[in-house]
Design a protein around this motif. Structure first.
Motif, mmCIF file in Angstrom:
data_model
loop_
_atom_site.group_PDB
_atom_site.id
_atom_site.type_symbol
_atom_site.label_atom_id
_atom_site.label_comp_id
_atom_site.label_asym_id
_atom_site.label_seq_id
_atom_site.Cartn_x
_atom_site.Cartn_y
_atom_site.Cartn_z
ATOM 1 N N SER A 153 1.057 -1.417 -0.307
ATOM 2 C CA SER A 153 -0.160 0.339 0.098
ATOM 3 C C SER A 153 1.286 0.748 -0.117
ATOM 4 O O SER A 153 0.587 1.982 -0.644
ATOM 5 C CB SER A 153 -0.927 0.095 0.791
ATOM 6 N N LEU A 156 1.998 1.712 -3.338
ATOM 7 C CA LEU A 156 1.090 2.242 -4.240
ATOM 8 C C LEU A 156 0.695 3.766 -4.436
ATOM 9 O O LEU A 156 0.559 4.729 -4.906
ATOM 10 C CB LEU A 156 -0.299 1.767 -3.870
ATOM 11 N N ALA A 157 0.769 4.221 -2.675
ATOM 12 C CA ALA A 157 0.571 5.629 -2.032
ATOM 13 C C ALA A 157 1.469 6.297 -3.009
ATOM 14 O O ALA A 157 1.479 6.917 -4.052
ATOM 15 C CB ALA A 157 0.863 5.513 -0.799
ATOM 16 N N ALA A 159 3.144 5.499 -5.691
ATOM 17 C CA ALA A 159 3.378 5.626 -7.301
ATOM 18 C C ALA A 159 2.196 6.671 -7.868
ATOM 19 O O ALA A 159 2.462 7.300 -8.715
ATOM 20 C CB ALA A 159 2.320 3.958 -7.893
ATOM 21 N N GLU A 160 0.688 6.514 -6.802
ATOM 22 C CA GLU A 160 0.058 7.512 -7.599
ATOM 23 C C GLU A 160 0.455 8.900 -7.268
ATOM 24 O O GLU A 160 -0.060 9.637 -8.080
ATOM 25 C CB GLU A 160 -0.922 7.302 -6.116
ATOM 26 N N LEU A 161 1.081 9.244 -6.497
ATOM 27 C CA LEU A 161 1.633 10.260 -5.967
ATOM 28 C C LEU A 161 3.006 10.958 -7.255
ATOM 29 O O LEU A 161 2.559 11.905 -7.466
ATOM 30 C CB LEU A 161 2.710 9.834 -5.076
ATOM 31 N N GLU A 162 3.426 10.046 -7.645
ATOM 32 C CA GLU A 162 4.181 9.933 -8.529
ATOM 33 C C GLU A 162 3.418 10.302 -10.016
ATOM 34 O O GLU A 162 3.555 11.481 -10.384
ATOM 35 C CB GLU A 162 6.005 8.768 -8.710
ATOM 36 N N GLU A 163 2.409 9.699 -9.924
ATOM 37 C CA GLU A 163 1.946 10.240 -11.422
ATOM 38 C C GLU A 163 1.136 10.729 -11.618
ATOM 39 O O GLU A 163 1.153 12.001 -12.746
ATOM 40 C CB GLU A 163 1.239 8.843 -11.205
ATOM 41 N N ASP A 164 0.665 11.588 -9.891
ATOM 42 C CA ASP A 164 0.027 13.526 -9.940
ATOM 43 C C ASP A 164 0.529 14.418 -10.106
ATOM 44 O O ASP A 164 0.364 15.001 -11.616
ATOM 45 C CB ASP A 164 -0.482 13.188 -8.183
ATOM 46 N N GLU A 165 1.948 13.921 -9.810
ATOM 47 C CA GLU A 165 3.852 14.662 -9.984
ATOM 48 C C GLU A 165 3.516 15.339 -11.183
ATOM 49 O O GLU A 165 3.643 16.263 -11.604
ATOM 50 C CB GLU A 165 4.612 14.515 -9.257
ATOM 51 N N LYS A 167 1.379 15.025 -13.909
ATOM 52 C CA LYS A 167 0.414 15.780 -15.029
ATOM 53 C C LYS A 167 0.313 16.828 -14.632
ATOM 54 O O LYS A 167 0.246 17.333 -13.943
ATOM 55 C CB LYS A 167 -0.761 14.818 -14.355
#
Ligand code: GTP
Length: 180
Positions: A153, A156-157, A159-165, A167
């Motif tokens: 988890s 995952l968090a 990876a989501e943060l990196e993805e948001d950054e 964007k």
């Protein structure tokens, strides 16, 4: 207690279902022979063990002295998180006792193990010790799984943060990526 066919290999195998905390658990029991001549074979069974009983005979001081050797073999060949319980068997043979209950308790304490005196003849503590070892194995697995879940988890968090950054931000940026 082994039959003729098992005596050849030094390993006896049984399956049993026991209930722990209301859950039915099917366990595989590998009974490896103690004799020196089987040790090349029996050591190979340690590798896949999740729980191990180290058993001595309360009417044999020699078998008690051997436990230290078993512990070092287990440390060498069994997986790191293997659960261990010390057993002083033949508790029904009180008149032949050579190893005091306190000696068993003391040794178990030194190695950080639970300890039971058992008797295969009177069934003393047989169910209790198997249930306890299963419980320990399940607990160890739960900890391992919880650790994996927490790590997963976190990853995952992250990876989501990196993805948001990565964007583009706000409507101004989003219009740049627009196809029209
Ligand atoms: N009185 C008594 N005898 C037992 C008990 N458990 C096993 N025995 C006897 O001890 C002897 C050896 O039993 P095994 O089950 O072959 O012992 P083992 O530890 O598998 O022996 P290895 O093959 O050398 O590892 C047999 O004669 C059994 O009947 C017990 O709790 N009480």
């Amino acid at each position: 207690m082994t039959g003729p066919s098992e005596e050849k290999s030094g390993v006896d195998f049984k399956m049993k279902t026991i209930e722990v905390d209301g859950i039915k658990v099917r366990i595989q029991i590998w009974d490896t022979a103690g004799q020196e001549r089987y040790q090349t074979i029996t050591k190979q069974y340690y590798r896949r063990a999740q729980g191990i009983f180290l058993v001595y005979d309360i009417s044999s001081e020699r078998s008690y002295q051997h436990i230290m050797k078993w512990v070092s073999d287990v440390d060498e060949y069994a997986p790191e998180g293997v659960q261990k319980i010390l057993i002083g068997n033949k508790a029904d043979e009180e008149q032949k006792r050579q190893v005091g209950r306190e000696q068993g308790q003391q040794l178990a304490k030194e190695y950080g193990m639970d300890f039971y005196e058992t008797s295969a003849c009177t069934n003393l503590n047989i169910k209790e010790s198997f249930t306890r070892l299963t419980e320990l194995v399940l607990q160890a697995h739960r900890k391992e799984l919880d650790g994996l879940r927490t790590r997963a988890s976190h990853e995952l968090a992250l990876a989501e943060l990196e993805e948001d950054e990565g964007k583009p931000e706000g409507p101004a940026n989003s219009s740049k990526t627009c196809w029209c």
